[in-house]
Scaffold this motif. Sequence first.
Motif, PDB file in Angstrom:
ATOM      1  N   ASP A  53       0.903  -1.234  -0.082  1.00  0.00           N
ATOM      2  CA  ASP A  53      -0.143   0.103   0.024  1.00  0.00           C
ATOM      3  C   ASP A  53       0.990   1.393  -0.099  1.00  0.00           C
ATOM      4  OD1 ASP A  53      -1.561   2.193   1.520  1.00  0.00           O
ATOM      5  OD2 ASP A  53      -3.004   1.040   1.018  1.00  0.00           O
ATOM      6  N   PRO A  54       0.612   1.972  -1.226  1.00  0.00           N
ATOM      7  CA  PRO A  54       1.621   3.344  -1.147  1.00  0.00           C
ATOM      8  C   PRO A  54       1.643   4.260   0.015  1.00  0.00           C
ATOM      9  CG  PRO A  54       0.500   2.953  -3.112  1.00  0.00           C
ATOM     10  CD  PRO A  54      -0.211   2.053  -2.205  1.00  0.00           C
ATOM     11  N   ASP A  55       0.410   4.458   0.707  1.00  0.00           N
ATOM     12  CA  ASP A  55       0.024   5.128   1.891  1.00  0.00           C
ATOM     13  C   ASP A  55       1.033   4.742   3.071  1.00  0.00           C
ATOM     14  OD1 ASP A  55      -1.455   6.740   0.803  1.00  0.00           O
ATOM     15  OD2 ASP A  55      -3.412   5.973   1.538  1.00  0.00           O
ATOM     16  N   THR A  56       0.985   3.152   3.561  1.00  0.00           N
ATOM     17  CA  THR A  56       1.952   2.636   4.216  1.00  0.00           C
ATOM     18  C   THR A  56       3.445   2.613   3.901  1.00  0.00           C
ATOM     19  OG1 THR A  56       0.125   0.742   4.532  1.00  0.00           O
ATOM     20  CG2 THR A  56       2.281   0.461   5.594  1.00  0.00           C
ATOM     21  N   LEU A  57       3.681   2.533   2.787  1.00  0.00           N
ATOM     22  CA  LEU A  57       5.055   2.769   2.216  1.00  0.00           C
ATOM     23  C   LEU A  57       5.563   4.265   2.601  1.00  0.00           C
ATOM     24  CD1 LEU A  57       5.179   0.908  -0.906  1.00  0.00           C
ATOM     25  CD2 LEU A  57       6.036   0.080   1.122  1.00  0.00           C
ATOM     26  N   ASP A  58       4.786   5.214   2.122  1.00  0.00           N
ATOM     27  CA  ASP A  58       5.162   6.588   2.439  1.00  0.00           C
ATOM     28  C   ASP A  58       4.977   6.678   3.770  1.00  0.00           C
ATOM     29  OD1 ASP A  58       5.062   7.392  -0.160  1.00  0.00           O
ATOM     30  OD2 ASP A  58       3.167   8.311  -0.117  1.00  0.00           O
ATOM     31  N   ALA A  59       4.248   6.441   4.812  1.00  0.00           N
ATOM     32  CA  ALA A  59       4.372   6.568   6.232  1.00  0.00           C
ATOM     33  C   ALA A  59       5.556   6.083   7.030  1.00  0.00           C
ATOM     34  CB  ALA A  59       3.183   6.034   6.907  1.00  0.00           C
ATOM     35  N   PHE A  60       5.905   4.658   6.408  1.00  0.00           N
ATOM     36  CA  PHE A  60       7.278   4.027   7.136  1.00  0.00           C
ATOM     37  C   PHE A  60       8.575   4.853   6.627  1.00  0.00           C
ATOM     38  CE2 PHE A  60      10.467   0.715   7.135  1.00  0.00           C
ATOM     39  CZ  PHE A  60      10.497   0.682   8.507  1.00  0.00           C
ATOM     40  N   ALA A  61       8.467   5.545   5.240  1.00  0.00           N
ATOM     41  CA  ALA A  61       9.666   6.114   4.763  1.00  0.00           C
ATOM     42  C   ALA A  61       9.753   7.424   5.466  1.00  0.00           C
ATOM     43  CB  ALA A  61       9.263   6.349   3.250  1.00  0.00           C
ATOM     44  N   GLY A  62       8.743   7.999   5.871  1.00  0.00           N
ATOM     45  CA  GLY A  62       8.780   9.300   6.661  1.00  0.00           C
ATOM     46  C   GLY A  62       9.496   9.324   8.005  1.00  0.00           C
ATOM     47  N   HIS A  63       8.929   8.008   8.413  1.00  0.00           N
ATOM     48  CA  HIS A  63       9.446   7.726   9.869  1.00  0.00           C
ATOM     49  C   HIS A  63      10.802   7.316   9.841  1.00  0.00           C
ATOM     50  CE1 HIS A  63       9.488   5.672  13.818  1.00  0.00           C
ATOM     51  NE2 HIS A  63      10.183   4.832  13.229  1.00  0.00           N
ATOM     52  N   VAL A  64      11.409   6.567   8.969  1.00  0.00           N
ATOM     53  CA  VAL A  64      12.755   6.201   8.809  1.00  0.00           C
ATOM     54  C   VAL A  64      13.492   7.563   8.433  1.00  0.00           C
ATOM     55  CG1 VAL A  64      14.306   4.763   7.149  1.00  0.00           C
ATOM     56  CG2 VAL A  64      12.461   3.946   8.047  1.00  0.00           C
ATOM     57  N   ALA A  65      13.058   8.564   7.710  1.00  0.00           N
ATOM     58  CA  ALA A  65      13.881   9.647   7.354  1.00  0.00           C
ATOM     59  C   ALA A  65      14.068  10.460   8.566  1.00  0.00           C
ATOM     60  CB  ALA A  65      13.339  10.580   6.327  1.00  0.00           C
ATOM     61  N   GLY A  66      13.325  10.387   9.521  1.00  0.00           N
ATOM     62  CA  GLY A  66      13.417  11.136  10.610  1.00  0.00           C
ATOM     63  C   GLY A  66      14.584  10.476  11.610  1.00  0.00           C
ATOM     64  N   LYS A  67      14.479   9.084  11.769  1.00  0.00           N
ATOM     65  CA  LYS A  67      15.609   8.458  12.378  1.00  0.00           C
ATOM     66  C   LYS A  67      17.000   8.546  11.669  1.00  0.00           C
ATOM     67  CE  LYS A  67      12.637   7.059  15.441  1.00  0.00           C
ATOM     68  NZ  LYS A  67      12.757   7.841  16.716  1.00  0.00           N
ATOM     69  N   ARG A  68      16.851   8.592  10.403  1.00  0.00           N
ATOM     70  CA  ARG A  68      18.304   8.884   9.557  1.00  0.00           C
ATOM     71  C   ARG A  68      18.818  10.484  10.213  1.00  0.00           C
ATOM     72  NH1 ARG A  68      21.425  11.044   5.602  1.00  0.00           N
ATOM     73  NH2 ARG A  68      22.295   9.404   4.261  1.00  0.00           N
ATOM     74  N   ARG A  69      17.898  11.319  10.108  1.00  0.00           N
ATOM     75  CA  ARG A  69      18.286  12.649  10.558  1.00  0.00           C
ATOM     76  C   ARG A  69      19.058  12.613  11.933  1.00  0.00           C
ATOM     77  NH1 ARG A  69      13.770  14.077   7.967  1.00  0.00           N
ATOM     78  NH2 ARG A  69      12.383  14.374   9.646  1.00  0.00           N
ATOM     79  N   ALA A  70      18.219  12.100  13.119  1.00  0.00           N
ATOM     80  CA  ALA A  70      18.737  11.980  14.323  1.00  0.00           C
ATOM     81  C   ALA A  70      20.045  11.320  14.182  1.00  0.00           C
ATOM     82  CB  ALA A  70      17.654  11.145  14.961  1.00  0.00           C
ATOM     83  N   PHE A  71      20.482  10.011  13.573  1.00  0.00           N
ATOM     84  CA  PHE A  71      21.659   9.507  13.650  1.00  0.00           C
ATOM     85  C   PHE A  71      22.559  10.372  13.085  1.00  0.00           C
ATOM     86  CE2 PHE A  71      24.627   6.787  11.300  1.00  0.00           C
ATOM     87  CZ  PHE A  71      25.380   6.141  12.702  1.00  0.00           C
ATOM     88  N   ALA A  72      22.442  11.017  12.050  1.00  0.00           N
ATOM     89  CA  ALA A  72      23.368  11.993  11.438  1.00  0.00           C
ATOM     90  C   ALA A  72      23.784  12.851  12.428  1.00  0.00           C
ATOM     91  CB  ALA A  72      22.822  12.641   9.999  1.00  0.00           C
ATOM     92  N   GLU A  73      22.748  13.624  13.060  1.00  0.00           N
ATOM     93  CA  GLU A  73      23.195  14.810  14.130  1.00  0.00           C
ATOM     94  C   GLU A  73      23.919  14.238  15.034  1.00  0.00           C
ATOM     95  OE1 GLU A  73      19.172  16.122  14.813  1.00  0.00           O
ATOM     96  OE2 GLU A  73      18.965  17.137  12.906  1.00  0.00           O
ATOM     97  N   SER A  74      23.900  12.845  15.581  1.00  0.00           N
ATOM     98  CA  SER A  74      24.584  12.407  16.621  1.00  0.00           C
ATOM     99  C   SER A  74      26.010  12.056  16.333  1.00  0.00           C
ATOM    100  CB  SER A  74      24.027  11.066  17.005  1.00  0.00           C
ATOM    101  OG  SER A  74      24.282   9.950  15.973  1.00  0.00           O
ATOM    102  N   LEU A  75      26.467  12.011  14.917  1.00  0.00           N
ATOM    103  CA  LEU A  75      27.701  11.984  14.527  1.00  0.00           C
ATOM    104  C   LEU A  75      28.587  13.108  14.564  1.00  0.00           C
ATOM    105  CD1 LEU A  75      26.892  10.045  11.278  1.00  0.00           C
ATOM    106  CD2 LEU A  75      27.629   8.992  13.233  1.00  0.00           C
TER     107      LEU A  75
END
Length: 206
Positions: A53-75
């Motif tokens: 489902d594209p909506d589920t894929l979009d929702a998960f991708a958005g969540h993952v993008a936030g976690k990616r930013r948090a990891f980048a900021e921790s480096l």
Amino acid sequence: MSVHEAIALRRDVRAEFSGDPIDDATLMRILGSAHRAPSVGNTQPWDFVVIRDPDTLDAFAGHVAGKRRAFAESLPPERTDTFNPIKIEGIRESRTGIVVTYDGSRGGPNILGRHTIEDTGLFSAVLAIQNLWLAAVSEGIGVGWVSFYDEDYLTRLVGIPAPVRPIAWLCVGPVTGFQQVPDLERFGWRGRRPLEDAVHQERYRG
């Protein structure tokens, strides 16, 4: 293709998905190979939730993008510069996600082979992922393991009941090709250890 060739060709795919969806027959062959994995006490503690489902894929991708930013900021700055060009997922591009779950209660309280090492149940589910990945490679299908997420979020997103746990989101789909060198090596994040450094004779050497 031999199993050795599939192992050598296997890559964690992010940027190479073609955008075409995997067809149902190929998907079920790959899941069939995953389901043939060995498991402690023959409990087969895995399940596979197929997400398209594209909506589920979009929702998960958005969540993952936030976690990616948090990891980048921790480096530290020098590692941030190395990390920034690395693509960590192909959630939308693959058009199919497979959430692999682990049910530690499957098989009841007396599981042959898990009496002294509880983690053998989880290891079994990971072996199913390895089977899936190598079967996919043999079919020319890419797999990318996404690990930038909160487990509670993914549990809610796909309606996983307790005590079942999601242990992987796998992006699965046709690819334009497999990279010759894994991304983390190409971008300078970390190289591969030589085999001779990993093999010990008789006793572990420090």
